[in-house]
Write a protein that holds these residues in place. Structure first.
Motif, PDB file in Angstrom:
ATOM      1  N   ALA A 164      11.412   1.353  -1.700  1.00 31.47           N
ATOM      2  CA  ALA A 164      11.078   2.466  -0.703  1.00 31.47           C
ATOM      3  C   ALA A 164      12.063   3.562  -0.880  1.00 31.47           C
ATOM      4  O   ALA A 164      12.103   4.608  -0.678  1.00 31.47           O
ATOM      5  CB  ALA A 164      10.455   1.861   0.334  1.00 31.47           C
TER       6      ALA A 164
ATOM      7  N   LYS B 105       0.870  -1.172   0.032  1.00 30.08           N
ATOM      8  CA  LYS B 105      -0.115   0.056   0.015  1.00 30.08           C
ATOM      9  C   LYS B 105       1.024   1.109   0.081  1.00 30.08           C
ATOM     10  O   LYS B 105       0.270   2.221  -0.719  1.00 30.08           O
ATOM     11  CB  LYS B 105      -0.771  -0.021   1.059  1.00 30.08           C
ATOM     12  CG  LYS B 105      -1.929   0.991   1.184  1.00 30.08           C
ATOM     13  CD  LYS B 105      -2.750   1.176   2.537  1.00 30.08           C
ATOM     14  CE  LYS B 105      -3.772   2.333   2.406  1.00 30.08           C
ATOM     15  NZ  LYS B 105      -4.632   2.514   3.565  1.00 30.08           N
ATOM     16  N   ASP B 106       1.928   1.524   0.842  1.00 29.81           N
ATOM     17  CA  ASP B 106       2.629   2.270   0.772  1.00 29.81           C
ATOM     18  C   ASP B 106       3.557   2.634  -0.412  1.00 29.81           C
ATOM     19  O   ASP B 106       3.730   3.706  -0.743  1.00 29.81           O
ATOM     20  CB  ASP B 106       3.818   2.408   2.314  1.00 29.81           C
ATOM     21  CG  ASP B 106       3.236   2.361   3.460  1.00 29.81           C
ATOM     22  OD1 ASP B 106       2.146   2.838   3.582  1.00 29.81           O
ATOM     23  OD2 ASP B 106       3.834   2.025   4.282  1.00 29.81           O
TER      24      ASP B 106
END
Length: 142
Positions: A60, A19-20
């Motif tokens: 990320a 989700k991030d």
């Protein structure tokens, strides 16, 4: 039973990271398949869950100076090199690893590695990445 809570926590971390990172289901399943060979987090072993979490952490953090999976033959100024650099730029903007490009090459051109795609077919990968960029709203003006 002591392993089950740990498994549940790791699966939750994987889905939170998904989700991030803003991954849709197709991207997520492609990433799982590239990293582990499986298409569902529920089928992963403990080691594979850690591999996925490490991979998602690297996504990320963004690309490092030496882009993992980057072909070694990208020096020069040939048409092929320019196309591979365009693919690299699109993958970077979309925060995708080279392995994602390899998965696209397998699906679109029926070869296992992006570097094995024929020169005349590299445009297919570029076109697919540009369509994905438009669909997902990547900022191509960076």
């Amino acid at each position: 039973m002591a392993k089950k809570p740990n498994r549940q926590a790791e699966l939750a971390r994987i889905h939170i990271a998904k989700k991030d990172l803003g991954m849709n289901d197709d991207e997520y399943r492609t990433m799982l398949h590239v990293v582990t060979g499986k298409s569902s987090a529920g089928d992963l072993t403990a080691r594979q869950r850690y591999q996925v979490l490490d991979h998602m952490k690297s996504l990320a953090e963004g690309p490092k100076k030496s882009y993992p999976g980057r072909p070694n033959n990208m020096d020069g100024n040939s048409s092929r090199v320019r196309q591979l650099e365009k693919i690299e730029a699109l993958l970077t903007i979309g925060r995708k690893p080279w392995a994602y490009g390899d998965a696209m090459a397998k699906r679109i051109c029926k070869v296992d590695k992006l570097t094995w795609v024929e020169d005349a077919d590299l445009y297919k990968i570029i076109t697919a990445l540009r369509k994905q960029a438009k669909k997902e709203g990547w900022d191509l003006n960076e």
